[in-house]
Design a protein around this motif. Structure first.
Motif, short mmCIF file in Angstrom:
data_model
loop_
_atom_site.label_atom_id
_atom_site.label_comp_id
_atom_site.label_asym_id
_atom_site.label_seq_id
_atom_site.Cartn_x
_atom_site.Cartn_y
_atom_site.Cartn_z
N ALA B 264 -10.09 -26.48 1.31
CA ALA B 264 -10.33 -27.45 2.38
C ALA B 264 -11.77 -27.96 2.31
CB ALA B 264 -10.04 -26.83 3.73
N GLY B 268 -10.85 -31.38 1.29
CA GLY B 268 -10.42 -31.92 2.57
C GLY B 268 -8.95 -31.68 2.85
N PRO B 269 -8.40 -32.42 3.82
CA PRO B 269 -7.02 -32.16 4.27
C PRO B 269 -5.97 -32.33 3.17
CG PRO B 269 -8.16 -33.57 5.84
CD PRO B 269 -9.06 -33.44 4.65
N LEU B 272 -6.05 -29.25 1.16
CA LEU B 272 -5.51 -28.17 1.96
C LEU B 272 -3.98 -28.25 2.00
CD1 LEU B 272 -6.00 -25.83 4.04
CD2 LEU B 272 -5.92 -27.59 5.80
#
Lengths: 187, 409
Positions: B264, B268-269, B272
């Protein structure tokens, strides 16, 4: 011809061997090849069992009293666990604030950290310090541990409410007690 | 072209299928705790899996006999039964850990407690075992498991100190705060996560399901020689990511979600999401493989009809064993045992029991009655014996280490 046993039960009076037949001694006749079982032990068994169970129950309420070294080890271990939990929650919260983490993951990590810190606090509280120096050490650790556990609770609440400012406040409040714990672990 | 595609698919499936909840947890925990100092344990475990996976695959392809068939035939009914009971109990623990692991991933995605998900996961695994064609299950879940490659990407995207990671891996030392028992306990856990008994049972039985023949030994060897090492590389990537991101912050990994945090941070998302997809696919596939392995083992030992290719009507007892093992494992997780602790204990005990499964494979791979001129070469026997001796030493020290370290606490 019975007399009160010191364990609360009754046993045949030793002075009347004829009447009690096989029970006059301490054991019953064995059957086949089975070992003989002391008669009084059979009657004592329920009491012994109750005593063991009561002992276990008491042991479950309060941890064993440790040696000063053992207690010190326990305190440092708790401090390390609580500091690690705070570090984990802080990392996740900062990623969440930076928009790099999904809410559910941040919530799970922060809640897990709060749980871990709370468990470590309870484990420490259940130990009896063996001497005055140990008690002082325990007290030195308890205050920052309590602050971390409270801070993690505040962080989780702010996270769930989506309050960024509240999260930053909680993170700020965690910094000093975590430093104290890390200093204690490092000392 | 079709053959190349088939080979590629097989290799990629082997990569995705190598990693399970044991690898995810032990790599994350050890990376955060010991840095890269235990990389050697993954390398040794992967090497062992390659050596014995190749032997089991060769016996399955040439002699057309899977692992438990061989165990019963060559080592007798009683030894085979003891072996079956030990392997099945360990696989049951592993299955419980895998089901709990999928529940933990769903908790990370939805925020709903994993305990709520566990019965649904158990049901989904059973439906997969019962209804989904073998090839589809293997390929779809294996390919989705490749999403774990995101850990390698994360290492390159983040400002990784490669020198420090490499130095830690090539100059392994025991951190002052840990002590040797803890170090070796976690080394065994990493090793055990690579050589879990169910994987070799599934690999050889799956070979029979896939209809391997001596002509397809090349396919099998490519799976083993490329797929397994790359699977091991994924485990190392997870460990190194934890070493780079979690260890400097003094974070201890107690929850699966912490393992995904370095990805993450780096990606980032989206990263993730891929990591969680990889977790879910790898662990779900492992749960299905584990349930099937228990069914394979029991059915092969007792000589019942077995195989996912057969309908439940054709192999009712095999399907019943798979179902019962899933029910038992689901019930075990529902007792609210910590899935992470269950995973660590399962992989460590699995490492202790692995000689029971691997020794008969070594015997069969040297049996000319089974393999003709395709028996082990001398150098392979030397490697196999060295590895077996290592496993026997591990078997002896595992339980004392488990007690001394309080299961790594």
């Amino acid at each position: 011809m019975l007399e009160r046993s010191p364990w609360g039960g009754v046993k045949p009076r030793a002075a009347a061997p004829q009447a009690s037949g096989a029970r006059q001694g301490l054991s019953r006749p064995s059957k086949g090849t089975s070992p003989t079982v002391p008669y009084d032990l059979r009657r004592l068994a329920p009491h012994l069992l109750a005593a063991v169970l009561a002992g276990c129950a008491l042991a479950g309420c309060v941890g064993p009293t440790l040696t000063p070294d053992g207690y010190r080890h326990k305190v440092l271990d708790s401090a390390k666990t609580v500091a690690a939990a705070a570090a984990s929650a802080t990392y996740a919260a900062r990623l969440e604030l930076g928009g790099r983490l999904a809410f559910a993951v941040a919530d799970t990590v922060v809640s897990g950290a709060e749980q871990d810190a709370g468990d470590a606090q309870q484990a420490l509280d259940s130990r009896q310090p063996p001497d005055a120096a140990s008690m002082a050490l325990g007290e030195r650790a308890r205050a920052p541990i309590r602050e971390v556990v409270d801070g993690l609770r505040q962080l989780r609440i702010a996270l769930r409410r989506g309050e960024d400012a509240g999260m930053r406040r909680a993170l700020g409040a965690l910094a000093r007690p975590v430093d104290d714990l890390q200093a204690m672990v490092g000392s | 072209m079709k053959r190349v595609l088939s080979l590629t698919l097989g290799v990629m499936t082997a990569i995705g299928g190598f990693v399970d909840i044991g690898n995810l947890v032990t790599s994350g925990v050890t990376g955060a705790r010991f840095g890269t100092a235990l990389t050697w344990a993954i390398l040794v475990g992967t090497a062992g899996m390659i050596i014995y996976g190749e032997m089991a695959g060769r016996v399955a392809a040439v002699a057309k006999r899977p692992v438990f068939h061989v165990i019963r035939e060559r080592l007798g009914v009683r030894f085979g039964l003891a072996n079956l009971v030990a392997a099945s109990l360990l696989s049951l623990m592993t299955l419980a850990a895998e089901i709990g692991g999928v529940g933990l991933v769903l908790e990370l995605v939805t925020g709903v407690s994993y305990v709520i998900w566990v019965p649904l996961v158990g049901l989904a695994v059973w439906l997969t075992v019962w209804r989904m064609p073998f090839g589809l299950m293997e390929n779809v879940l294996g390919m989705l498991g490749l999403a774990l490659l995101v850990f390698i990407v994360a290492l390159f995207v983040a400002p990784t100190d490669w020198g420090a990671l490499w130095h830690g891996a090539t100059h392994p030392n025991v951190p002052a705060a840990e002590g040797h028992p803890m170090y070796f306990f976690y080394a065994i856990s990493l090793f055990g996560a690579c050589v879990v008994p169910y994987q070799v049972v599934f690999f050889s039985s799956g070979g029979r399901e896939d209809g391997w023949t001596p002509e397809r030994l090349v396919d099998m060897r490519l799976n083993v020689l490329i797929g397994f090492p790359l699977g091991g590389a994924l485990s190392i990537a997870i460990m190194w990511a934890a070493a780079a991101a979690l260890r400097p912050r003094q974070i201890q990994v107690n929850h699966l979600g912490q393992v995904a945090l370095p990805v993450a941070e780096a990606l980032g998302p989206v990263g993730l999401g891929l990591a969680l997809l990889g977790f879910a696919a790898a662990v779900f596939a492992a749960a299905a493989e584990c349930a099937l392995s228990i069914g394979y083992g029991v059915a092969q030992y007792f000589g019942w009809a077995w195989g996912k290719q057969r309908t439940p009507r054709e192999a009712p007892r095999f399907q019943a064993v798979c179902l019962l093992s899933l029910i038992a494992a689901t019930a075990l997780v529902l007792t609210s045992l910590d899935p992470i602790m269950l995973t660590i204990v399962a992989v460590v005990l699995g490492a202790a029991a692995i000689p029971l499964t691997y020794f008969p494979i070594l015997v069969a791979a040297n049996d000319r009655g089974y393999l003709g001129d395709r028996v082990n070469r001398g150098w392979l026997n030397v490697l196999g014996l060295l590895f077996l001796l290592t496993m026997i030493v591990i078997s002896v020290v595992t339980v004392p280490l488990l007690l001394i370290t309080k299961a790594g606490q």
